[in-house]
Design an enzyme around this catalytic site. Sequence first.
Site, PDB file in Angstrom:
ATOM      1  N   ASP A  22      71.356  67.423  21.650  1.00 14.96           N
ATOM      2  CA  ASP A  22      72.550  66.939  22.351  1.00 14.96           C
ATOM      3  C   ASP A  22      72.885  67.836  23.540  1.00 14.96           C
ATOM      4  OD1 ASP A  22      74.638  65.178  22.763  1.00 14.96           O
ATOM      5  OD2 ASP A  22      75.990  66.186  21.362  1.00 14.96           O
ATOM      6  N   ARG A  35      73.121  61.830  35.015  1.00 16.88           N
ATOM      7  CA  ARG A  35      72.853  62.117  33.598  1.00 16.88           C
ATOM      8  C   ARG A  35      71.365  62.057  33.272  1.00 16.88           C
ATOM      9  NH1 ARG A  35      76.731  61.927  29.742  1.00 16.88           N
ATOM     10  NH2 ARG A  35      75.181  61.176  28.277  1.00 16.88           N
ATOM     11  N   ASN A  70      73.722  54.727  20.330  1.00 16.18           N
ATOM     12  CA  ASN A  70      73.435  54.967  21.749  1.00 16.18           C
ATOM     13  C   ASN A  70      73.133  53.678  22.515  1.00 16.18           C
ATOM     14  OD1 ASN A  70      71.758  58.152  21.082  1.00 16.18           O
ATOM     15  ND2 ASN A  70      73.872  57.797  21.720  1.00 16.18           N
ATOM     16  N   SER A 198      76.507  62.779  13.372  1.00 19.65           N
ATOM     17  CA  SER A 198      76.289  61.583  14.199  1.00 19.65           C
ATOM     18  C   SER A 198      75.245  60.624  13.613  1.00 19.65           C
ATOM     19  CB  SER A 198      75.913  61.991  15.638  1.00 19.65           C
ATOM     20  OG  SER A 198      76.928  62.773  16.219  1.00 19.65           O
ATOM     21  N   GLU A 209      69.904  73.400   5.568  1.00 17.55           N
ATOM     22  CA  GLU A 209      70.756  74.421   6.177  1.00 17.55           C
ATOM     23  C   GLU A 209      71.143  73.903   7.560  1.00 17.55           C
ATOM     24  OE1 GLU A 209      71.906  77.059   4.679  1.00 17.55           O
ATOM     25  OE2 GLU A 209      70.764  76.533   2.885  1.00 17.55           O
TER      26      GLU A 209
HETATM   27  C1  IPE Z   1      73.554  62.170  18.871  1.00 16.47           C
HETATM   28  O1  IPE Z   1      74.117  62.493  20.103  1.00 16.47           O
HETATM   29  C2  IPE Z   1      72.368  61.302  19.084  1.00 16.47           C
HETATM   30  C3  IPE Z   1      71.211  61.943  19.716  1.00 16.47           C
HETATM   31  C4  IPE Z   1      71.104  63.196  20.035  1.00 16.47           C
HETATM   32  C5  IPE Z   1      70.109  61.062  19.957  1.00 16.47           C
HETATM   33  P1  IPE Z   1      75.373  61.683  20.670  1.00 16.47           P
HETATM   34  O2  IPE Z   1      75.728  62.308  21.964  1.00 16.47           O
HETATM   35  O3  IPE Z   1      75.076  60.238  20.692  1.00 16.47           O
HETATM   36  O4  IPE Z   1      76.467  61.963  19.543  1.00 16.47           O
HETATM   37  P2  IPE Z   1      78.043  61.805  19.582  1.00 16.47           P
HETATM   38  O5  IPE Z   1      78.352  60.486  20.214  1.00 16.47           O
HETATM   39  O6  IPE Z   1      78.578  62.935  20.407  1.00 16.47           O
HETATM   40  O7  IPE Z   1      78.458  61.914  18.157  1.00 16.47           O
HETATM   41  C1  IPE Z   2      71.666  63.748  23.985  1.00 15.40           C
HETATM   42  O1  IPE Z   2      72.353  64.109  25.136  1.00 15.40           O
HETATM   43  C2  IPE Z   2      70.600  62.734  24.262  1.00 15.40           C
HETATM   44  C3  IPE Z   2      70.922  61.388  23.810  1.00 15.40           C
HETATM   45  C4  IPE Z   2      71.915  61.038  23.044  1.00 15.40           C
HETATM   46  C5  IPE Z   2      70.035  60.334  24.267  1.00 15.40           C
HETATM   47  P1  IPE Z   2      73.645  63.330  25.588  1.00 15.40           P
HETATM   48  O2  IPE Z   2      73.233  62.253  26.545  1.00 15.40           O
HETATM   49  O3  IPE Z   2      74.440  62.834  24.450  1.00 15.40           O
HETATM   50  O4  IPE Z   2      74.409  64.467  26.353  1.00 15.40           O
HETATM   51  P2  IPE Z   2      75.985  64.730  26.374  1.00 15.40           P
HETATM   52  O5  IPE Z   2      76.432  64.840  24.952  1.00 15.40           O
HETATM   53  O6  IPE Z   2      76.603  63.581  27.091  1.00 15.40           O
HETATM   54  O7  IPE Z   2      76.099  66.015  27.121  1.00 15.40           O
HETATM   55 MG    MG Z   3      75.946  63.679  23.360  1.00 16.71          MG
END
Ligand code: IPE
Ligand code: IPE
Ligand code: MG
Length: 250
Positions: A22, A35, A70, A198, A209
């Site tokens: 993330d 992004r 997503n 998530s 862990e």
């Molecule tokens: C979790 O990240 C999913 C992946 C890393 C693929 P998200 O960015 O989607 O999670 P939330 O929405 O912050 O919980």
């Molecule tokens: C995780 O990074 C990758 C996916 C969920 C595809 P994010 O896209 O959720 O990045 P943030 O949380 O917006 O920084």
């Molecule tokens: Mg994220």
Amino acid sequence: MLSPNSDQSTNALPTHVAIIMDGNGRWAKKRFMPRLEGHRQGAKSVRRAVEFCRSNGIKFLTLYAFSTENWQRPESEVSGLMKLLSQFIDSEIDEIHKNDIRFNIIGQTKRLPAFVKNKIEAALAKTSKNRTMVLTVALSYGGRQEIISAALKVHEALLSGSMKNEDVNDSVFSSCLNTANLPDPDLLIRTGGEIRISNFLLWQLAYAELYFTDQLWPDFDENSFWKAIEEFRSRQRRYGKISEQIQSQS
Ligand code: IPE
Ligand code: IPE
Ligand code: MG
């Protein structure tokens, strides 16, 4: 006095590491970039993490790349991620294969666009006999959805009479999940600062862990990985028992 965990410093490495990758979006935002650039940089961290596991003998690595939730992101981000994924397979699969790594996918792959599904199928077939390591990518993956589909499989087996109520146990249920052939993760790492799961591997993480870091996924490198491993090795896994029972086992 020694801390309760101090005699555990020689704990083994985890067999299976799962990662919630993330923070790509925030990495890009901090730099006034789109992004998708964060996701592109994130792909480099994926390469580093695979190499880290391969060179340190960690046999199973499972990466959360795209959740069922997503799909709700803006269409441009979803399609950009799908393209990136397909490019990632194109650019990495030869190296993965050369390193004797089996590529594996979990999730609702039927929802993926055809060009991604085709790439995945070719990658699965090419690497199916590899034995050194298993790289699992969770794609269009949701833990709750996976549990529902496992429950339906069990229900079918009970209805057809091929299984009885008393046959249903943890290991039977595990074998109905997408991860049927994988051991449960020993260590879960989440980058990006959020302290949540998530919808990732809800069943399988029962005794993992958990390790959370504020570092954003594109910044996660070998040193960061070592820090997580060191933290893992310092913990005592008791599985409900008491400390003395664990010590007398080792
Ligand atoms: C979790 O990240 C999913 C992946 C890393 C693929 P998200 O960015 O989607 O999670 P939330 O929405 O912050 O919980
Ligand atoms: C995780 O990074 C990758 C996916 C969920 C595809 P994010 O896209 O959720 O990045 P943030 O949380 O917006 O920084
Ligand atoms: Mg994220």
